[in-house]
Design a protein around this motif. Structure first.
Motif, PDB file in Angstrom:
ATOM      1  N   TRP A 115      -2.589  -0.780  -4.733  1.00  0.00           N
ATOM      2  CA  TRP A 115      -1.953   0.526  -4.578  1.00  0.00           C
ATOM      3  C   TRP A 115      -0.508   0.412  -5.054  1.00  0.00           C
ATOM      4  O   TRP A 115       0.195  -0.528  -4.691  1.00  0.00           O
ATOM      5  CB  TRP A 115      -1.978   0.991  -3.135  1.00  0.00           C
ATOM      6  CG  TRP A 115      -3.321   1.422  -2.652  1.00  0.00           C
ATOM      7  CD1 TRP A 115      -4.203   0.693  -1.909  1.00  0.00           C
ATOM      8  CD2 TRP A 115      -3.941   2.696  -2.897  1.00  0.00           C
ATOM      9  NE1 TRP A 115      -5.341   1.431  -1.671  1.00  0.00           N
ATOM     10  CE2 TRP A 115      -5.205   2.657  -2.251  1.00  0.00           C
ATOM     11  CE3 TRP A 115      -3.570   3.859  -3.572  1.00  0.00           C
ATOM     12  CZ2 TRP A 115      -6.084   3.739  -2.274  1.00  0.00           C
ATOM     13  CZ3 TRP A 115      -4.441   4.926  -3.598  1.00  0.00           C
ATOM     14  CH2 TRP A 115      -5.689   4.870  -2.958  1.00  0.00           C
ATOM     15  N   PHE A 116      -0.088   1.393  -5.828  1.00  0.00           N
ATOM     16  CA  PHE A 116       1.290   1.543  -6.257  1.00  0.00           C
ATOM     17  C   PHE A 116       1.776   2.921  -5.829  1.00  0.00           C
ATOM     18  O   PHE A 116       0.977   3.793  -5.489  1.00  0.00           O
ATOM     19  CB  PHE A 116       1.400   1.426  -7.784  1.00  0.00           C
ATOM     20  CG  PHE A 116       1.303   0.025  -8.301  1.00  0.00           C
ATOM     21  CD1 PHE A 116       0.096  -0.649  -8.341  1.00  0.00           C
ATOM     22  CD2 PHE A 116       2.432  -0.635  -8.769  1.00  0.00           C
ATOM     23  CE1 PHE A 116       0.013  -1.949  -8.822  1.00  0.00           C
ATOM     24  CE2 PHE A 116       2.370  -1.928  -9.246  1.00  0.00           C
ATOM     25  CZ  PHE A 116       1.152  -2.584  -9.278  1.00  0.00           C
ATOM     26  N   ARG A 117       3.071   3.115  -5.888  1.00  0.00           N
ATOM     27  CA  ARG A 117       3.621   4.441  -5.634  1.00  0.00           C
ATOM     28  C   ARG A 117       4.839   4.672  -6.507  1.00  0.00           C
ATOM     29  O   ARG A 117       5.517   3.734  -6.930  1.00  0.00           O
ATOM     30  CB  ARG A 117       3.989   4.614  -4.159  1.00  0.00           C
ATOM     31  CG  ARG A 117       5.131   3.726  -3.667  1.00  0.00           C
ATOM     32  CD  ARG A 117       5.302   3.901  -2.165  1.00  0.00           C
ATOM     33  NE  ARG A 117       6.405   3.091  -1.651  1.00  0.00           N
ATOM     34  CZ  ARG A 117       6.687   2.966  -0.347  1.00  0.00           C
ATOM     35  NH1 ARG A 117       5.948   3.598   0.562  1.00  0.00           N
ATOM     36  NH2 ARG A 117       7.702   2.219   0.034  1.00  0.00           N
ATOM     37  N   GLN A 118       5.087   5.953  -6.763  1.00  0.00           N
ATOM     38  CA  GLN A 118       6.235   6.321  -7.588  1.00  0.00           C
ATOM     39  C   GLN A 118       6.876   7.576  -7.020  1.00  0.00           C
ATOM     40  O   GLN A 118       6.242   8.635  -6.971  1.00  0.00           O
ATOM     41  CB  GLN A 118       5.805   6.558  -9.037  1.00  0.00           C
ATOM     42  CG  GLN A 118       6.960   6.769  -9.981  1.00  0.00           C
ATOM     43  CD  GLN A 118       6.540   6.689 -11.439  1.00  0.00           C
ATOM     44  OE1 GLN A 118       5.349   6.752 -11.768  1.00  0.00           O
ATOM     45  NE2 GLN A 118       7.499   6.527 -12.326  1.00  0.00           N
ATOM     46  N   ALA A 119       8.116   7.429  -6.588  1.00  0.00           N
ATOM     47  CA  ALA A 119       8.894   8.551  -6.093  1.00  0.00           C
ATOM     48  C   ALA A 119       9.631   9.186  -7.267  1.00  0.00           C
ATOM     49  O   ALA A 119       9.879   8.521  -8.278  1.00  0.00           O
ATOM     50  CB  ALA A 119       9.878   8.080  -5.027  1.00  0.00           C
ATOM     51  N   PRO A 120      10.006  10.466  -7.151  1.00  0.00           N
ATOM     52  CA  PRO A 120      10.716  11.137  -8.249  1.00  0.00           C
ATOM     53  C   PRO A 120      11.978  10.376  -8.652  1.00  0.00           C
ATOM     54  O   PRO A 120      12.778   9.989  -7.798  1.00  0.00           O
ATOM     55  CB  PRO A 120      11.046  12.503  -7.649  1.00  0.00           C
ATOM     56  CG  PRO A 120       9.998  12.732  -6.629  1.00  0.00           C
ATOM     57  CD  PRO A 120       9.717  11.384  -6.044  1.00  0.00           C
ATOM     58  N   GLY A 121      12.110  10.123  -9.942  1.00  0.00           N
ATOM     59  CA  GLY A 121      13.295   9.449 -10.441  1.00  0.00           C
ATOM     60  C   GLY A 121      13.319   7.952 -10.242  1.00  0.00           C
ATOM     61  O   GLY A 121      14.318   7.292 -10.545  1.00  0.00           O
ATOM     62  N   LYS A 122      12.220   7.397  -9.731  1.00  0.00           N
ATOM     63  CA  LYS A 122      12.174   5.956  -9.480  1.00  0.00           C
ATOM     64  C   LYS A 122      11.030   5.304 -10.248  1.00  0.00           C
ATOM     65  O   LYS A 122      10.111   5.978 -10.710  1.00  0.00           O
ATOM     66  CB  LYS A 122      12.017   5.687  -7.981  1.00  0.00           C
ATOM     67  CG  LYS A 122      13.220   6.112  -7.141  1.00  0.00           C
ATOM     68  CD  LYS A 122      13.092   5.616  -5.715  1.00  0.00           C
ATOM     69  CE  LYS A 122      14.326   5.955  -4.907  1.00  0.00           C
ATOM     70  NZ  LYS A 122      14.232   5.446  -3.506  1.00  0.00           N
ATOM     71  N   PRO A 125       9.979   9.193   5.831  1.00  0.00           N
ATOM     72  CA  PRO A 125      10.286  10.059   4.674  1.00  0.00           C
ATOM     73  C   PRO A 125      10.389   9.272   3.367  1.00  0.00           C
ATOM     74  O   PRO A 125      10.008   9.790   2.310  1.00  0.00           O
ATOM     75  CB  PRO A 125      11.614  10.690   5.067  1.00  0.00           C
ATOM     76  CG  PRO A 125      11.558  10.748   6.559  1.00  0.00           C
ATOM     77  CD  PRO A 125      10.860   9.475   6.965  1.00  0.00           C
ATOM     78  N   GLU A 126      10.872   8.043   3.437  1.00  0.00           N
ATOM     79  CA  GLU A 126      11.000   7.239   2.216  1.00  0.00           C
ATOM     80  C   GLU A 126       9.659   6.773   1.662  1.00  0.00           C
ATOM     81  O   GLU A 126       9.607   6.182   0.579  1.00  0.00           O
ATOM     82  CB  GLU A 126      11.913   6.025   2.448  1.00  0.00           C
ATOM     83  CG  GLU A 126      11.579   5.196   3.671  1.00  0.00           C
ATOM     84  CD  GLU A 126      12.412   5.572   4.882  1.00  0.00           C
ATOM     85  OE1 GLU A 126      12.597   6.790   5.140  1.00  0.00           O
ATOM     86  OE2 GLU A 126      12.862   4.631   5.582  1.00  0.00           O
ATOM     87  N   ASP A 127       8.564   7.020   2.368  1.00  0.00           N
ATOM     88  CA  ASP A 127       7.232   6.739   1.836  1.00  0.00           C
ATOM     89  C   ASP A 127       6.735   7.862   0.932  1.00  0.00           C
ATOM     90  O   ASP A 127       5.685   7.736   0.300  1.00  0.00           O
ATOM     91  CB  ASP A 127       6.220   6.537   2.975  1.00  0.00           C
ATOM     92  CG  ASP A 127       6.505   5.306   3.809  1.00  0.00           C
ATOM     93  OD1 ASP A 127       6.396   5.395   5.055  1.00  0.00           O
ATOM     94  OD2 ASP A 127       6.849   4.255   3.227  1.00  0.00           O
ATOM     95  N   THR A 128       7.474   8.958   0.872  1.00  0.00           N
ATOM     96  CA  THR A 128       7.093  10.084   0.025  1.00  0.00           C
ATOM     97  C   THR A 128       7.038   9.661  -1.432  1.00  0.00           C
ATOM     98  O   THR A 128       8.014   9.127  -1.976  1.00  0.00           O
ATOM     99  CB  THR A 128       8.082  11.242   0.194  1.00  0.00           C
ATOM    100  OG1 THR A 128       7.995  11.736   1.536  1.00  0.00           O
ATOM    101  CG2 THR A 128       7.785  12.364  -0.790  1.00  0.00           C
ATOM    102  N   ALA A 129       5.891   9.870  -2.069  1.00  0.00           N
ATOM    103  CA  ALA A 129       5.691   9.440  -3.454  1.00  0.00           C
ATOM    104  C   ALA A 129       4.303   9.864  -3.915  1.00  0.00           C
ATOM    105  O   ALA A 129       3.460  10.279  -3.102  1.00  0.00           O
ATOM    106  CB  ALA A 129       5.818   7.925  -3.573  1.00  0.00           C
ATOM    107  N   MET A 130       4.077   9.720  -5.214  1.00  0.00           N
ATOM    108  CA  MET A 130       2.727   9.799  -5.753  1.00  0.00           C
ATOM    109  C   MET A 130       2.140   8.394  -5.626  1.00  0.00           C
ATOM    110  O   MET A 130       2.779   7.419  -6.054  1.00  0.00           O
ATOM    111  CB  MET A 130       2.750  10.237  -7.210  1.00  0.00           C
ATOM    112  CG  MET A 130       1.376  10.467  -7.801  1.00  0.00           C
ATOM    113  SD  MET A 130       0.601  11.953  -7.182  1.00  0.00           S
ATOM    114  CE  MET A 130       1.448  13.197  -8.173  1.00  0.00           C
TER     115      MET A 130
END
Length: 125
Positions: A36-43, A88-93
């Motif tokens: 599993w990966f994740r990507q937050a806006p701008g990161k 909240p910092e877990d928010t991402a795709m």
């Protein structure tokens, strides 16, 4: 043709839980690594966790250790990510990936060739 389809994302308040699923098809390997990966806006896209389906060995990013659990059901050819105590910092795709390296090297997005389309997770404070 390998296909990965994620589901289970959504919106939740801080402290809540979600379980993501990733159905895999179109392969013939008996054991392999998934992640599993994740990507937050701008990161940048970052590794969250990976698992070796043969022995169940897992690897987690420090930011999710003790809160997230990666698992898989070989019969259903499905990967899971149980996310507890969400922040909240877990928010991402969130994206699943298949047939890359396990362990530390599996935390780098460049090591993976097969990706799902992503599922959005939003955690509100």
């Amino acid at each position: 043709q390998v296909q990965l389809v994620e589901s289970g994302g959504g919106s939740v308040q801080a402290g809540g839980s979600l379980r993501l699923s990733c159905a895999v098809s179109g392969y013939t390997y008996s054991t392999y690594c998934m992640a599993w990966f994740r990507q937050a806006p701008g990161k940048e896209r970052e590794g969250v966790a990976n698992i070796h389906t043969g022995g169940g060995t897992t690897y987690y990013a420090d930011s999710v250790k003790g809160r997230f659990v990666i698992s898989e059901d070989a019969d259903k050819k499905t990967l899971y990510l149980q996310m507890n105590s969400l922040k909240p910092e877990d928010t991402a795709m969130y994206y699943c990936a298949a047939f890359g390296p396990c362990g530390l090297y599996g935390m780098f997005k460049g090591a993976w060739n097969y990706w799902g389309q992503g599922t959005q997770v939003t955690v509100s404070s």
